[in-house]
Enzyme design. Structure first.
Site: not given
Ligand SMILES: Cc1ncc(COP(=O)(O)O)c(C=O)c1O
Length: 397
Positions: A210, A240, A182
């Site tokens: 992502h 996202k 991310s």
């Molecule tokens: C790699 C990754 N996994 C999980 C999440 C969490 O997803 P959510 O925003 O749906 O809770 C994020 C988001 O911030 C992320 O970047």
């Protein structure tokens, strides 16, 4: 409040402030679009996770409105009580089809999906092998599971294999990695990681928050990008590229049935509200029926990378919509971001503990809805800001 606690909060905040790590909320007066109204000022938005611009797509919004009209504003209960609707099931079927798996299961967020999956499968006596740059929700899932967690070097196959050779257990083994990281926007070498998982009898879990909607054929994600099939557990988010909200797990019927019975963040939580479910369903349908949206995002990302590199910035080769410009110190990254904002670009600084010390950065993200002219305009603003700060060359990663 007792004075002891007031002192505790105040001291902690002072420490955070001293490290230039204080976080404050910024207020949007409208949606995440190429031009967004942030605190009354129109700015070019180059930091949103709405990579495909689907949050403001008319068909996606209609999906939400229709769902609310048909099912109401809230879902009314957890999935296992009164919160399971036809719409939730249709979305799970659409996700499974999109990801090429037997089945899928919705969670209230990607964060809760990671926490729920890891903590329900792994326990005392088990070992989790986790990439050092994995998302916070994976880290928290590992902690909650009480399994031993072994951190391997970022995307380093040798480090992973050595860990599997040296760390012994009679229990279960899980390798967990982000598909697309991310904060760096790089992609985990999933083919090789899958081979290692099979060689050492470990489960493989990929968090494709992502990658979904961004890379691979029709945006099917990281595994598809490498032509890899049968990832044991894929986690994703609807918040996202999909432009809505919620998390999911995609995998076998057996896995999904197990999670329905064991994952506490699934069992003990009110299910997603109809509006976001309807929006996500419409978004997946849109991605499947209009592949040009994903192609535009991929073109924009490549163009942005190329233009930044041509202007002398250190930007790694990459294929995702996340482009980190590593600045270094937290205060420098903050200043850089402030200069961008003064020139009408919103791209906040990312600082420790989100990223390692000394690698504070601007995390640029590209959207399918950006025009070529907007990308060019932003690149020029980056050049001006870097010149002003005498940071013309950012730090190689
Ligand atoms: C790699 C990754 N996994 C999980 C999440 C969490 O997803 P959510 O925003 O749906 O809770 C994020 C988001 O911030 C992320 O970047």
């Amino acid at each position: 409040m007792d004075e002891v606690y007031e002192t505790f909060f105040a001291n902690e905040l002072k420490r955070i402030e001293k490290n230039q790590q204080t976080r404050v909320l910024r207020t949007f007066h409208g949606p995440n679009k190429a031009y967004a109204n942030i605190e009354g000022k129109e700015s070019l938005l180059f930091s949103s996770n709405h990579y495909l611009g689907l949050g403001t797509d008319k068909d996606v919004q209609k999906g939400a409105i229709d769902a609310i009209e048909q099912y109401g504003a809230g879902s009314g209960g957890s999935r296992l009580t009164t919160g399971n609707s036809l719409l939730h099931q249709q979305l799970e079927e659409a996700i499974a089809k999109f990801k090429g798996t037997e089945n899928a299961l919705l969670f209230s967020s990607g964060f809760l999906a990671n926490v729920g999956v890891i903590s329900s499968i792994m326990g005392k006596g088990d070992i989790i092998f986790s990439d050092e740059y994995n998302h916070a929700s994976i880290i928290d899932g590992c902690r909650l599971s009480k399994a031993r967690t072994v951190i391997y070097k970022h995307c380093d196959l040798q480090s992973l294999e050595t860990a599997l050779q040296t760390e012994k257990t009679d229990g279960k083994k899980l390798i967990v990695t982000d598909g697309v990281f991310s904060m760096d926007g790089d992609v985990a070498p999933l083919r090789e990681i899958q081979l290692i998982a099979r060689k050492y009898g470990a489960l493989l879990m990929v968090d494709d928050a992502h990658g979904t909607g961004v890379i691979g054929n029709h945006g099917k994600g990281s595994a598809n990008y490498f032509g890899v099939e049968n990832i044991d557990i894929t986690v994703g988010t609807l918040s996202k590229a999909i432009g809505a909200e919620g998390g999911f797990v995609a995998g076998s019927n057996l896995l999904i049935h197990y999670l329905k019975n064991r994952a506490r963040t699934f069992i003990f939580q009110t299910s997603l509200s109809p509006g976001v479910v309807g929006a996500a369903l419409a978004a997946i349908q849109k991605i499947e029926s209009t592949p040009q949206i994903v192609e535009k995002l991929q073109w924009n990302s490549a163009y942005m990378r190329r233009r930044l590199r041509e202007e002398g910035f250190h930007v790694l080769e990459g294929v995702t919509a996340i482009i980190p410009l590593i600045i270094g110190k937290a205060e420098e990254a903050l200043q850089f971001s402030k200069l961008l904002e003064e020139e009408g670009v919103f791209a906040p600084a990312i600082r420790p503990p989100t990223v390692p010390e000394g690698t504070s950065r601007i995390r640029i993200t590209v959207m399918a809805t950006h025009t070529k002219e907007q990308i060019e305009q932003v690149v020029q603003i980056f050049v001006q800001a870097a010149k002003k700060m005498k940071l013309y060359r950012t730090i190689p990663r």
